[in-house]
Scaffold this motif. Sequence first.
Motif, PDB file in Angstrom:
ATOM      1  N   LEU A   1       0.863  -1.178   0.000  1.00  0.00           N
ATOM      2  CA  LEU A   1       0.000   0.000   0.000  1.00  0.00           C
ATOM      3  C   LEU A   1       0.900   1.228   0.000  1.00  0.00           C
ATOM      4  CD1 LEU A   1      -2.659   1.558   0.283  1.00  0.00           C
ATOM      5  CD2 LEU A   1      -2.617   1.053   2.738  1.00  0.00           C
ATOM      6  N   VAL A   2       0.827   2.015  -1.081  1.00  0.00           N
ATOM      7  CA  VAL A   2       1.627   3.231  -1.216  1.00  0.00           C
ATOM      8  C   VAL A   2       0.725   4.423  -0.911  1.00  0.00           C
ATOM      9  CG1 VAL A   2       3.065   4.632  -2.732  1.00  0.00           C
ATOM     10  CG2 VAL A   2       3.084   2.133  -2.953  1.00  0.00           C
ATOM     11  N   CYS A   3       1.031   5.130   0.150  1.00  0.00           N
ATOM     12  CA  CYS A   3       0.206   6.258   0.591  1.00  0.00           C
ATOM     13  C   CYS A   3       0.904   7.570   0.246  1.00  0.00           C
ATOM     14  CB  CYS A   3      -0.032   6.170   2.095  1.00  0.00           C
ATOM     15  SG  CYS A   3      -0.942   7.572   2.786  1.00  0.00           S
ATOM     16  N   CYS A   4       0.258   8.384  -0.553  1.00  0.00           N
ATOM     17  CA  CYS A   4       0.822   9.692  -0.908  1.00  0.00           C
ATOM     18  C   CYS A   4       0.571  10.686   0.219  1.00  0.00           C
ATOM     19  CB  CYS A   4       0.184  10.212  -2.192  1.00  0.00           C
ATOM     20  SG  CYS A   4       0.480   9.173  -3.626  1.00  0.00           S
ATOM     21  N   SER A   5       1.558  11.511   0.485  1.00  0.00           N
ATOM     22  CA  SER A   5       1.427  12.506   1.534  1.00  0.00           C
ATOM     23  C   SER A   5       2.233  13.743   1.141  1.00  0.00           C
ATOM     24  CB  SER A   5       1.888  11.929   2.874  1.00  0.00           C
ATOM     25  OG  SER A   5       1.570  12.799   3.935  1.00  0.00           O
ATOM     26  N   THR A   6       2.454  14.612   2.082  1.00  0.00           N
ATOM     27  CA  THR A   6       3.057  15.906   1.785  1.00  0.00           C
ATOM     28  C   THR A   6       4.126  16.270   2.796  1.00  0.00           C
ATOM     29  OG1 THR A   6       2.605  18.289   1.710  1.00  0.00           O
ATOM     30  CG2 THR A   6       1.116  16.962   3.029  1.00  0.00           C
ATOM     31  N   GLN A   7       5.114  17.043   2.364  1.00  0.00           N
ATOM     32  CA  GLN A   7       6.158  17.526   3.259  1.00  0.00           C
ATOM     33  C   GLN A   7       5.604  18.471   4.316  1.00  0.00           C
ATOM     34  OE1 GLN A   7       8.994  19.906   1.089  1.00  0.00           O
ATOM     35  NE2 GLN A   7       7.694  21.712   1.158  1.00  0.00           N
ATOM     36  N   GLN A   8       4.381  18.943   4.126  1.00  0.00           N
ATOM     37  CA  GLN A   8       3.805  19.879   5.084  1.00  0.00           C
ATOM     38  C   GLN A   8       3.587  19.254   6.461  1.00  0.00           C
ATOM     39  OE1 GLN A   8       0.513  22.295   3.714  1.00  0.00           O
ATOM     40  NE2 GLN A   8       1.229  22.172   1.596  1.00  0.00           N
ATOM     41  N   VAL A   9       3.611  17.914   6.548  1.00  0.00           N
ATOM     42  CA  VAL A   9       3.461  17.295   7.870  1.00  0.00           C
ATOM     43  C   VAL A   9       4.655  17.617   8.769  1.00  0.00           C
ATOM     44  CG1 VAL A   9       2.047  15.408   6.975  1.00  0.00           C
ATOM     45  CG2 VAL A   9       4.519  15.109   7.142  1.00  0.00           C
ATOM     46  N   TYR A  10       5.786  18.022   8.200  1.00  0.00           N
ATOM     47  CA  TYR A  10       6.949  18.396   9.003  1.00  0.00           C
ATOM     48  C   TYR A  10       6.852  19.816   9.535  1.00  0.00           C
ATOM     49  CZ  TYR A  10       9.150  14.322   6.733  1.00  0.00           C
ATOM     50  OH  TYR A  10       9.448  13.072   6.272  1.00  0.00           O
ATOM     51  N   GLY A  11       5.948  20.613   8.981  1.00  0.00           N
ATOM     52  CA  GLY A  11       5.889  22.012   9.355  1.00  0.00           C
ATOM     53  C   GLY A  11       6.987  22.799   8.659  1.00  0.00           C
ATOM     54  N   ASP A  12       7.089  24.084   8.977  1.00  0.00           N
ATOM     55  CA  ASP A  12       8.105  24.956   8.379  1.00  0.00           C
ATOM     56  C   ASP A  12       9.353  24.952   9.251  1.00  0.00           C
ATOM     57  OD1 ASP A  12       6.455  25.707   6.250  1.00  0.00           O
ATOM     58  OD2 ASP A  12       5.475  27.235   7.479  1.00  0.00           O
ATOM     59  N   LEU A  13      10.210  23.965   9.010  1.00  0.00           N
ATOM     60  CA  LEU A  13      11.409  23.810   9.826  1.00  0.00           C
ATOM     61  C   LEU A  13      12.574  24.603   9.246  1.00  0.00           C
ATOM     62  CD1 LEU A  13      11.160  19.971  10.488  1.00  0.00           C
ATOM     63  CD2 LEU A  13      10.460  21.836  11.995  1.00  0.00           C
ATOM     64  N   PRO A  14      13.472  25.102  10.091  1.00  0.00           N
ATOM     65  CA  PRO A  14      14.609  25.892   9.594  1.00  0.00           C
ATOM     66  C   PRO A  14      15.689  25.042   8.939  1.00  0.00           C
ATOM     67  CG  PRO A  14      14.755  25.648  11.982  1.00  0.00           C
ATOM     68  CD  PRO A  14      13.427  25.065  11.565  1.00  0.00           C
ATOM     69  N   VAL A  15      15.663  23.713   9.151  1.00  0.00           N
ATOM     70  CA  VAL A  15      16.668  22.825   8.556  1.00  0.00           C
ATOM     71  C   VAL A  15      15.951  21.748   7.762  1.00  0.00           C
ATOM     72  CG1 VAL A  15      18.361  23.230  10.361  1.00  0.00           C
ATOM     73  CG2 VAL A  15      16.704  21.393  10.642  1.00  0.00           C
ATOM     74  N   PRO A  16      16.631  21.140   6.777  1.00  0.00           N
ATOM     75  CA  PRO A  16      15.993  20.075   6.000  1.00  0.00           C
ATOM     76  C   PRO A  16      15.506  18.937   6.903  1.00  0.00           C
ATOM     77  CG  PRO A  16      18.010  20.786   4.933  1.00  0.00           C
ATOM     78  CD  PRO A  16      17.976  21.452   6.273  1.00  0.00           C
ATOM     79  N   ALA A  17      14.265  18.521   6.707  1.00  0.00           N
ATOM     80  CA  ALA A  17      13.667  17.463   7.515  1.00  0.00           C
ATOM     81  C   ALA A  17      13.907  16.118   6.848  1.00  0.00           C
ATOM     82  CB  ALA A  17      12.172  17.717   7.676  1.00  0.00           C
ATOM     83  N   ASP A  18      14.378  15.142   7.640  1.00  0.00           N
ATOM     84  CA  ASP A  18      14.445  13.791   7.093  1.00  0.00           C
ATOM     85  C   ASP A  18      13.225  13.012   7.569  1.00  0.00           C
ATOM     86  OD1 ASP A  18      14.867  12.865   9.707  1.00  0.00           O
ATOM     87  OD2 ASP A  18      17.052  12.769   9.450  1.00  0.00           O
ATOM     88  N   GLU A  19      13.157  11.757   7.153  1.00  0.00           N
ATOM     89  CA  GLU A  19      11.949  10.969   7.395  1.00  0.00           C
ATOM     90  C   GLU A  19      11.702  10.682   8.870  1.00  0.00           C
ATOM     91  OE1 GLU A  19      13.163  10.219   3.134  1.00  0.00           O
ATOM     92  OE2 GLU A  19      14.172  10.502   5.062  1.00  0.00           O
ATOM     93  N   GLU A  20      12.719  10.881   9.704  1.00  0.00           N
ATOM     94  CA  GLU A  20      12.572  10.623  11.138  1.00  0.00           C
ATOM     95  C   GLU A  20      12.312  11.894  11.944  1.00  0.00           C
ATOM     96  OE1 GLU A  20      12.434   7.528  11.734  1.00  0.00           O
ATOM     97  OE2 GLU A  20      13.156   6.991   9.738  1.00  0.00           O
ATOM     98  N   THR A  21      12.222  13.019  11.278  1.00  0.00           N
ATOM     99  CA  THR A  21      12.022  14.284  11.986  1.00  0.00           C
ATOM    100  C   THR A  21      10.690  14.273  12.731  1.00  0.00           C
ATOM    101  OG1 THR A  21      13.312  15.499  10.347  1.00  0.00           O
ATOM    102  CG2 THR A  21      11.805  16.791  11.722  1.00  0.00           C
ATOM    103  N   PRO A  22      10.699  14.564  14.035  1.00  0.00           N
ATOM    104  CA  PRO A  22       9.430  14.591  14.782  1.00  0.00           C
ATOM    105  C   PRO A  22       8.594  15.800  14.377  1.00  0.00           C
ATOM    106  CG  PRO A  22      11.243  15.331  16.167  1.00  0.00           C
ATOM    107  CD  PRO A  22      11.868  14.825  14.890  1.00  0.00           C
ATOM    108  N   PHE A  23       7.296  15.626  14.441  1.00  0.00           N
ATOM    109  CA  PHE A  23       6.404  16.702  14.051  1.00  0.00           C
ATOM    110  C   PHE A  23       6.320  17.743  15.169  1.00  0.00           C
ATOM    111  CE2 PHE A  23       3.858  13.372  11.492  1.00  0.00           C
ATOM    112  CZ  PHE A  23       4.867  13.329  10.561  1.00  0.00           C
ATOM    113  N   VAL A  24       6.385  19.010  14.754  1.00  0.00           N
ATOM    114  CA  VAL A  24       6.248  20.099  15.719  1.00  0.00           C
ATOM    115  C   VAL A  24       4.785  20.425  15.938  1.00  0.00           C
ATOM    116  CG1 VAL A  24       6.798  22.512  16.178  1.00  0.00           C
ATOM    117  CG2 VAL A  24       8.488  21.040  15.060  1.00  0.00           C
TER     118      VAL A  24
END
Length: 672
Positions: free
Chosen positions: A475-498
């Motif tokens: 099952l391939v689920c499409c999503s968006t980088q917006q779940v990381y919020g506007d972070l000052p540094v590049p977010a990787d896949e393990e970045t916790p959500f703010v």
Amino acid sequence: MVFRKLSGVVMTHPSRRAMAERLLHGQAGGWLDLVTDPEPHGSPHPLRTAMRAWSAVPSGASHHLVLQDDAQLTSCFLDRVRETIELLPDAALALYANWNSRNGAMVRMGALAGARLALAANEYTPLVALVLPAKVASGFEEYARRHGRGWSDDITMQRYLKISGVPTYLAVPNLVEHGDVVSLAQNDAHGLRRSACFSAVEVSHRHSGIEHRLDATEAIPFFKKGVSYCAVRIPAMADQTWETVSCESYLRRLGIAVPARDFTGTGRLPGQVLRGVWMTAFAMGILRAQAVCQGKDSCGDTASSDAVLDLALGTIGPGGLCDSLPAATLEETAAELRSLAWAGLVEGLNFRRGTATKRARTARRVVSHPNKTDRRILVTGGGRSPLAEYLTRGLADSGLAVLSWDIEPIGQGHPGITVIPPSASVEDVRHLFSATTAVVFLNGLTDFYGERQAWCRSPRWGLLGHAMAAGIRKLVCCSTQQVYGDLPVPADEETPFVSLAEPFAAAAWAGESICRSISDRSDALTQVVRFATPYGPGVLPRHPPGSFICQALRGEPIEYAGQADQQVQLVHVDDMAQALRAVVLSTSTTPVLNIGSVSPTTVGELAKMVTGLVKAVPARFANAAPETGASGVVCTDRMSDDLGFQTAVPIADGIRSYAQWLAYDDVSWQWR
């Protein structure tokens, strides 16, 4: 017999009055009036003058003609115009089409069919010379005043005629040529402007009767900026929207492998350009022969003695190169490009008719889609979104067999897509799941007309669970980088959500969670694909570059509340489809993958590109906090290392394709 009375005006700027008066007193003169720009000292905008010109319909007129002051008329101009308004009294008649436009390509298809008229493409209405029924002409001023909002006069006219239900036909050959003068509409950056098919004197034609016309075609091959494209009709979408794909991609849909040919560059023209000219004409031949084989119309012999067709083919190459080569070079290479177009056309006609050479027949039997696989996927969760349509069709173009099941039919007319009726139940389609290897859930990407909410309320939400329970293992689920919020540094896949306060991000995260829950119950693999900021056909212009393109298309300054150096990471719709294909076929079990350009750009750089590629307008930045949802950069190392994928669409090409869709194919302007 109904009496038709034609009135007409020439629209001009006071600085070009002498040129307009020559047209007034020329071979069509004596009955034309002059209309000048009501604000000659204002910023250039032909819509002002166009509104005045179309409202200048005298009492008793049945039809109204507006000529721009740089129009050059053929010797049979008036006779042909009068013949046509007798035949099609309720239609608009465009007497000119630019040589690198879709409408110009439609004129060529009309010439190939032996038609005297061709139905216009879904594109701006060419206004160098246009005839409208008098009542329609009189209504344009009010429409433009209410809805023009800075859009160019030709796009405003196209939308007016479309919403009024007035079809537009193109004269074949054109009755008007474009003069060599500076563009008041600031279109000089688009290169030399010429007709797709024009002769100063009347030329012989396969059919003498004006009643011969081409009313429709499934696709329109055209050559622009050195690349061969096809505008393809999407019949199931609102107002019969069109998509633009490469000619080669479209031919693959038809099951046709393009024969290998050696196109050695001449020094002035590289082989890739020569191949593009040949490919465009080859696709024309394929489509024409297909129409004949399907009994859609008859077609006489196509020979080099056909003067109208010869004129039309001769403009494919120069038209597609006019914005990159000077006029002298276009003239020097015209004969070579014309011969190449004839060769491609004849081979396309013969290839489809089954009289091709043995080499071509063998290629047709043996060669298939270079990326064809035996994998079948189910695509769902897109709702009514244009983006869902483009992604679904892109997945099919990539070589995957696609099942499409949604609250509205998506993918109709594409030979690689099996569309399951929206009314079907899970029991009706359960037998299809056994041969399906993956589900692509378009969650979090297609927030259009509230379709995510509609999809979640529909019984189809339970489809995911049924599909996975039936044995589909991915099952391939499409999503968006917006779940990381506007972070000052590049977010990787393990970045916790703010925070997930932004509604779009919260909805995307909810979809991710449900997909994980479903796959946990079925012991299947769920992979979440979080895309950077999407752009391209099908994407609503909420953020740059889409919002910038809309402002430029309307001739407005680009205004942005954030900072010019704010970073933005993009991913084009074509790259999104290719990334989803890579995930479907990959053996990687990585649970989350960020997809986007490896190198982000800045908002200021995007504004500069838009002003250079779309329209030269000033850009202003308020230097306030970044706009929500328009910023953020993600780390794409896993995309490269685990998936072996890289985005491929250059930003300049992506902006061009996005601008074309926003100008001509995006139907949302009717409610925005």
